[in-house]
Design a protein around this motif. Structure first.
Motif, mmCIF file in Angstrom:
data_model
loop_
_atom_site.group_PDB
_atom_site.id
_atom_site.type_symbol
_atom_site.label_atom_id
_atom_site.label_comp_id
_atom_site.label_asym_id
_atom_site.label_seq_id
_atom_site.Cartn_x
_atom_site.Cartn_y
_atom_site.Cartn_z
ATOM 1 N N PHE A 1 77.144 21.895 57.889
ATOM 2 C CA PHE A 1 77.848 22.999 57.249
ATOM 3 C C PHE A 1 78.124 22.674 55.791
ATOM 4 N N TRP A 2 78.586 21.457 55.538
ATOM 5 C CA TRP A 2 79.008 21.105 54.184
ATOM 6 C C TRP A 2 77.843 20.875 53.230
ATOM 7 N N SER A 3 76.732 20.356 53.704
ATOM 8 C CA SER A 3 75.588 20.198 52.798
ATOM 9 C C SER A 3 75.089 21.570 52.345
ATOM 10 N N ARG A 4 75.034 22.522 53.259
ATOM 11 C CA ARG A 4 74.600 23.874 52.912
ATOM 12 C C ARG A 4 75.625 24.570 52.010
ATOM 13 N N ARG A 5 76.897 24.525 52.407
ATOM 14 C CA ARG A 5 77.942 25.216 51.647
ATOM 15 C C ARG A 5 78.078 24.673 50.233
ATOM 16 N N GLN A 6 78.049 23.358 50.086
ATOM 17 C CA GLN A 6 78.221 22.785 48.750
ATOM 18 C C GLN A 6 76.982 22.955 47.885
ATOM 19 N N ALA A 7 75.809 22.978 48.486
ATOM 20 C CA ALA A 7 74.604 23.260 47.705
ATOM 21 C C ALA A 7 74.689 24.646 47.080
ATOM 22 N N MET B 1 65.371 25.339 55.975
ATOM 23 C CA MET B 1 65.768 24.160 55.211
ATOM 24 C C MET B 1 66.610 23.240 56.087
ATOM 25 N N ASP B 2 66.484 21.924 55.859
ATOM 26 C CA ASP B 2 67.270 21.001 56.659
ATOM 27 C C ASP B 2 68.340 20.332 55.789
ATOM 28 N N HIS B 3 69.117 19.486 56.438
ATOM 29 C CA HIS B 3 70.243 18.812 55.797
ATOM 30 C C HIS B 3 69.820 18.063 54.530
ATOM 31 N N ALA B 4 68.729 17.319 54.610
ATOM 32 C CA ALA B 4 68.261 16.556 53.443
ATOM 33 C C ALA B 4 67.859 17.479 52.292
ATOM 34 N N ASP B 5 67.256 18.626 52.619
ATOM 35 C CA ASP B 5 66.887 19.589 51.579
ATOM 36 C C ASP B 5 68.123 20.083 50.840
ATOM 37 N N PHE B 6 69.176 20.378 51.582
ATOM 38 C CA PHE B 6 70.398 20.877 50.949
ATOM 39 C C PHE B 6 71.046 19.810 50.070
ATOM 40 N N VAL B 7 71.024 18.571 50.520
ATOM 41 C CA VAL B 7 71.590 17.499 49.692
ATOM 42 C C VAL B 7 70.808 17.375 48.385
ATOM 43 N N GLN B 8 69.488 17.492 48.451
ATOM 44 C CA GLN B 8 68.682 17.427 47.233
ATOM 45 C C GLN B 8 68.991 18.605 46.307
ATOM 46 N N GLN B 9 69.130 19.799 46.876
ATOM 47 C CA GLN B 9 69.488 20.959 46.063
ATOM 48 C C GLN B 9 70.873 20.779 45.442
ATOM 49 N N LEU B 10 71.785 20.212 46.187
ATOM 50 C CA LEU B 10 73.122 19.933 45.676
ATOM 51 C C LEU B 10 73.049 19.036 44.448
ATOM 52 N N ARG B 11 72.274 17.972 44.537
ATOM 53 C CA ARG B 11 72.143 17.052 43.394
ATOM 54 C C ARG B 11 71.501 17.765 42.191
ATOM 55 N N THR B 12 70.461 18.532 42.460
ATOM 56 C CA THR B 12 69.746 19.219 41.385
ATOM 57 C C THR B 12 70.668 20.163 40.617
ATOM 58 N N HIS B 13 71.425 20.966 41.330
ATOM 59 C CA HIS B 13 72.237 21.980 40.669
ATOM 60 C C HIS B 13 73.506 21.386 40.065
ATOM 61 N N LEU C 1 64.277 33.089 37.077
ATOM 62 C CA LEU C 1 63.825 32.348 38.251
ATOM 63 C C LEU C 1 64.272 30.886 38.134
ATOM 64 N N LEU C 2 65.498 30.637 38.533
ATOM 65 C CA LEU C 2 66.037 29.275 38.524
ATOM 66 C C LEU C 2 65.938 28.606 39.889
ATOM 67 N N PHE C 3 65.910 29.404 40.949
ATOM 68 C CA PHE C 3 66.060 28.879 42.296
ATOM 69 C C PHE C 3 64.779 28.988 43.114
ATOM 70 N N ASP C 4 64.514 27.965 43.917
ATOM 71 C CA ASP C 4 63.391 28.013 44.848
ATOM 72 C C ASP C 4 63.539 29.217 45.766
ATOM 73 N N VAL C 5 62.425 29.819 46.138
ATOM 74 C CA VAL C 5 62.457 31.025 46.979
ATOM 75 C C VAL C 5 63.200 30.762 48.285
ATOM 76 N N GLU C 6 62.850 29.686 48.969
ATOM 77 C CA GLU C 6 63.468 29.411 50.271
ATOM 78 C C GLU C 6 64.965 29.158 50.120
ATOM 79 N N PHE C 7 65.344 28.412 49.090
ATOM 80 C CA PHE C 7 66.756 28.117 48.873
ATOM 81 C C PHE C 7 67.537 29.381 48.526
#
Length: 244
Positions: A112-118, A1-13, A140-146
């Motif tokens: 670090f922070w995009s991953r940690r906060q997600a 996963m990259d930085h943008a993926d983590f930011v999207q997961q952060l918003r979703t959750h 099953l709430l979470f994507d497998v990769e996440f």
């Protein structure tokens, strides 16, 4: 996963966490965080988002930043949290992952922070869901990769960090196996020493405990939340892992 993926997961959750918290109400107990109400949960997550935002604005070699003060009123707290979260997510999304920033462990970058906060937000989303639904939270709430990344982040970064304050008390080896993600981790525990995490050795036959299931289930198990993961062997090794 990259930085943008983590930011999207952060918003979703964040969106899901906030909706569950509002539906449950500020006085509802949080069964997965004993002695907390939903208001305590929102205060904690808002504080963490505020602290992370201030960390992004702090040079890597500076002193530890502080979170902002939070309102006491429930509605004002929600509005304050919304504003701080939007600032956090927009700041992360608008800057490259390798931008320097203060951090308490790991790389001193925005990545670090995009991953940690997600992951912080996703795990506390579970707490809000349990406050609202009790035990009837979907498995099953979470994507497998996440979810698999969340297991990895806990085992390879957070576990060592937390063990400095809460030392390991038991010796043993614990295997985590997420079949749907095709990933496995071996955790070697020695009393008084930081846990060692690495690839599975000896075909996983000499483990003292094994935690197996979907990545989603292992994610919850790693963070000590209700889970459908199957634990065999000495469960006390899993239960005894130091957690924040």
């Amino acid at each position: 996963m990259d930085h943008a993926d983590f930011v999207q997961q952060l918003r979703t959750h964040y969106t899901a966490l906030r909706a569950a918290a509002v539906a449950a109400g500020p006085d509802a107990p949080v069964p997965t965080c004993p002695e907390w109400t939903v208001r305590d949960l929102v205060d904690h997550v808002g504080r963490t988002h505020s602290w992370a935002l201030n960390a992004l604005r702090t040079p890597p070699d500076a002193d530890r930043p502080r979170p902002d003060d939070r309102p006491a009123d429930w509605d004002e707290l929600l509005g304050w949290w919304d504003k701080r979260f939007d600032e956090l997510a927009d700041t992360l999304a608008g800057t490259t992952s390798n931008t320097p920033a203060w951090s308490f462990v790991g790389p001193k970058t925005f990545a670090f922070w995009s991953r940690r906060q997600a992951h912080e937000t996703a795990i506390h989303r579970l707490d809000a869901e349990h406050a609202l639904h009790g035990a009837e939270v979907p498995s099953l709430l979470f994507d497998v990769e996440f979810a698999a990344d969340g297991v990895d982040e806990y085992l390879t970064w957070m576990l060592s960090h937390v063990s400095r304050r809460r030392p390991v008390e038991r010796a043993g080896r614990v295997l985590f196996h997420a079949a749907d993600a095709g990933r496995a981790w071996e955790v070697r525990l020695t009393p008084g020493l930081p846990p060692e995490v690495g690839p599975v050795t000896d075909s996983g036959t000499d483990e003292d405990a094994t935690v197996a299931g979907t990545a989603d289930a292992l994610y919850r198990a790693a963070w000590g939340r209700p889970t459908g993961a199957i634990t065999s062997g000495d469960r006390s090794l899993l239960d005894g892992l130091p957690r924040p």
